[in-house]
Design an enzyme around this catalytic site. Structure first.
Site, PDB file in Angstrom:
ATOM      1  CB  ALA A 183      15.426  -8.790 -11.051  1.00 24.71           C
ATOM      2  CB  SER A 184      12.853  -8.011  -6.390  1.00 25.43           C
ATOM      3  OG  SER A 184      13.230  -8.995  -5.436  1.00 25.43           O
ATOM      4  CE  LYS A 185      15.074  -9.263  -0.918  1.00 21.36           C
ATOM      5  NZ  LYS A 185      14.597  -8.448   0.210  1.00 21.36           N
ATOM      6  CE1 TYR A 222      14.008 -12.507  -2.187  1.00 24.38           C
ATOM      7  CE2 TYR A 222      16.007 -13.764  -2.618  1.00 24.38           C
ATOM      8  CZ  TYR A 222      15.212 -13.039  -1.746  1.00 24.38           C
ATOM      9  OH  TYR A 222      15.615 -12.837  -0.445  1.00 24.38           O
ATOM     10  CG  ASP A 281      -1.891  -1.103   1.278  1.00 25.81           C
ATOM     11  OD1 ASP A 281      -2.220  -1.625   0.184  1.00 25.81           O
ATOM     12  OD2 ASP A 281      -2.319  -1.479   2.377  1.00 25.81           O
TER      13      ASP A 281
HETATM   14  N1  LIG Z   1      15.981 -15.957   5.030  1.00 26.10           N
HETATM   15  C1  LIG Z   1      16.942 -15.742   4.153  1.00 26.10           C
HETATM   16  O1  LIG Z   1      17.659 -16.669   3.718  1.00 26.10           O
HETATM   17  C2  LIG Z   1      17.221 -14.356   3.677  1.00 26.10           C
HETATM   18  C3  LIG Z   1      18.482 -14.081   3.124  1.00 26.10           C
HETATM   19  C4  LIG Z   1      18.737 -12.798   2.639  1.00 26.10           C
HETATM   20  C5  LIG Z   1      17.759 -11.828   2.723  1.00 26.10           C
HETATM   21  N2  LIG Z   1      16.541 -12.119   3.260  1.00 26.10           N
HETATM   22  C6  LIG Z   1      15.530 -11.068   3.284  1.00 26.10           C
HETATM   23  O2  LIG Z   1      15.220 -10.753   4.617  1.00 26.10           O
HETATM   24  C7  LIG Z   1      13.866 -10.274   4.692  1.00 26.10           C
HETATM   25  C8  LIG Z   1      13.138 -11.065   5.779  1.00 26.10           C
HETATM   26  O3  LIG Z   1      13.141 -12.437   5.390  1.00 26.10           O
HETATM   27  P1  LIG Z   1      12.789 -13.595   6.414  1.00 26.10           P
HETATM   28  O4  LIG Z   1      13.703 -14.717   6.110  1.00 26.10           O
HETATM   29  O5  LIG Z   1      12.692 -13.043   7.796  1.00 26.10           O
HETATM   30  O6  LIG Z   1      11.334 -14.000   5.868  1.00 26.10           O
HETATM   31  P2  LIG Z   1      10.000 -14.352   6.706  1.00 26.10           P
HETATM   32  O7  LIG Z   1      10.338 -15.106   7.935  1.00 26.10           O
HETATM   33  O8  LIG Z   1       9.071 -14.974   5.717  1.00 26.10           O
HETATM   34  O9  LIG Z   1       9.446 -12.947   7.138  1.00 26.10           O
HETATM   35  C9  LIG Z   1       8.919 -12.068   6.176  1.00 26.10           C
HETATM   36  C10 LIG Z   1       8.281 -10.901   6.889  1.00 26.10           C
HETATM   37  O10 LIG Z   1       7.801  -9.986   5.903  1.00 26.10           O
HETATM   38  C11 LIG Z   1       6.471  -9.628   6.245  1.00 26.10           C
HETATM   39  N3  LIG Z   1       5.785  -9.264   5.019  1.00 26.10           N
HETATM   40  C12 LIG Z   1       5.725  -9.990   3.865  1.00 26.10           C
HETATM   41  N4  LIG Z   1       4.981  -9.340   2.961  1.00 26.10           N
HETATM   42  C13 LIG Z   1       4.575  -8.182   3.558  1.00 26.10           C
HETATM   43  C14 LIG Z   1       3.756  -7.113   3.141  1.00 26.10           C
HETATM   44  N5  LIG Z   1       3.205  -7.065   1.921  1.00 26.10           N
HETATM   45  N6  LIG Z   1       3.556  -6.081   3.994  1.00 26.10           N
HETATM   46  C15 LIG Z   1       4.109  -6.103   5.224  1.00 26.10           C
HETATM   47  N7  LIG Z   1       4.873  -7.098   5.684  1.00 26.10           N
HETATM   48  C16 LIG Z   1       5.092  -8.125   4.851  1.00 26.10           C
HETATM   49  C17 LIG Z   1       5.888 -10.854   6.936  1.00 26.10           C
HETATM   50  O11 LIG Z   1       4.806 -10.532   7.805  1.00 26.10           O
HETATM   51  P3  LIG Z   1       3.260 -10.672   7.364  1.00 26.10           P
HETATM   52  O12 LIG Z   1       3.166 -11.854   6.448  1.00 26.10           O
HETATM   53  O13 LIG Z   1       2.514 -10.815   8.654  1.00 26.10           O
HETATM   54  O14 LIG Z   1       2.937  -9.386   6.668  1.00 26.10           O
HETATM   55  C18 LIG Z   1       7.097 -11.285   7.766  1.00 26.10           C
HETATM   56  O15 LIG Z   1       7.150 -10.540   8.934  1.00 26.10           O
HETATM   57  C19 LIG Z   1      13.272 -10.456   3.286  1.00 26.10           C
HETATM   58  O16 LIG Z   1      13.334  -9.256   2.577  1.00 26.10           O
HETATM   59  C20 LIG Z   1      14.211 -11.477   2.649  1.00 26.10           C
HETATM   60  O17 LIG Z   1      14.244 -11.351   1.248  1.00 26.10           O
HETATM   61  C21 LIG Z   1      16.258 -13.359   3.768  1.00 26.10           C
END
Ligand SMILES: NC(=O)c1ccc[n+]([C@@H]2O[C@H](COP(=O)([O-])OP(=O)(O)OC[C@H]3O[C@@H](n4cnc5c(N)ncnc54)[C@H](OP(=O)(O)O)[C@@H]3O)[C@@H](O)[C@H]2O)c1
Length: 227
Positions: free
Chosen positions: A151-153, A149, A61
């Site tokens: 590309a987005s990052k 993914y 949003d």
């Molecule tokens: N885990 C990895 O290996 C890794 C590595 C590098 C980078 N990252 C990045 O780190 C970030 C967190 O990843 P994670 O591993 O913690 O994933 P996760 O456990 O799935 O957590 C994702 C979080 O994003 C929130 N979210 C998703 N869509 C949303 C939306 N439209 N509006 C508001 N909140 C939203 C979710 O909450 P709700 O669903 O309740 O909204 C949740 O709190 C991501 O950007 C991911 O790309 C992760």
């Protein structure tokens, strides 16, 4: 320069996530006063962080940043920092990926953060605050089978690299953190596709601690090999 988190008002977007939750807990341990944001507020409440303000928002949003600033100002009267730990992933060949999934990835991982930053920067400028985006290792090392993914990052990190300098003019510190694969379970809940076999990832606690250390040290860039 260093940032003292004791008493600082910090919003964590995606605070119920695998990285957002340990980041929120560490910030609370440092004495920060928290605004916890995501779509599923019951999971934010379940974190049970004393005194935290909880706000329902969807980064897709355009006005999500306004809701975040309003929650911080209404509860605490200021906003000193934002950690954007919200994000989604998808796997599979580009030719197999639905258009709506491509759109969702870019809405959540790129447009949402840009809309969010645009709206919170004035509040952060007033407190000489900080903003952290959690990008990913694939921003620097894009992977086949994760084209959209990656590309987005890469887009988010590209924006961050320019914004670091743009925001310096208004005394807001921006940090782009690009963790390697981390055991949060994210890879098991993609928008579509199936995760390739990945080596065991880092612990979420370790990644969270590195990100909080980066905030305290006013770092602007934390590459994958720095975790
Ligand atoms: N885990 C990895 O290996 C890794 C590595 C590098 C980078 N990252 C990045 O780190 C970030 C967190 O990843 P994670 O591993 O913690 O994933 P996760 O456990 O799935 O957590 C994702 C979080 O994003 C929130 N979210 C998703 N869509 C949303 C939306 N439209 N509006 C508001 N909140 C939203 C979710 O909450 P709700 O669903 O309740 O909204 C949740 O709190 C991501 O950007 C991911 O790309 C992760």
């Amino acid at each position: 320069m260093t940032t003292n988190l004791d008493g600082a008002v910090v919003a964590v977007v995606g605070a119920n996530g695998g990285l957002g939750a340990p980041i929120a807990r560490l910030l609370a341990e440092r004495g920060a006063r928290l605004v916890l944001a995501a779509r599923r507020t019951e999971r934010l409440a379940a974190l049970d962080i004393e005194g935290a303000s909880i706000v329902a928002l969807d980064v897709r949003d355009v006005g999500a940043g306004d809701a975040l600033v309003a929650a911080a100002h209404d509860t605490f009267g200021r906003l000193d920092g934002v950690v954007n730990a919200a994000g989604v992933v998808a796997f599979g060949l580009l030719t197999d990926t639905d258009d709506v999934v491509l759109e969702e990835l870019f809405l959540t991982n790129v447009l949402g953060p840009l809309w969010l930053m645009k709206r919170v920067v004035p509040a952060l400028a007033a407190t000489r605050g900080f903003f952290v985006n959690i990008s990913a290792v694939v921003a620097d090392m894009p992977m086949p089978g994760m084209v959209a993914y990656s590309a987005s990052k890469a887009a988010l990190t590209g924006a961050d690299r320019a914004l670091v300098r743009e925001l310096r003019r208004v005394s807001v510190r921006l940090c782009d953190a690009r963790p390697p694969h981390t055991e949060t379970g994210l890879a098991n809940r993609p928008l579509s596709g199936v995760s390739p076999a990945l080596p065991h990832g880092l612990s979420p606690e370790r990644v969270a601690a590195r990100i909080v250390a980066a905030i305290e040290a006013d770092e602007t860039d934390v590459a994958a090999d720095q975790f």
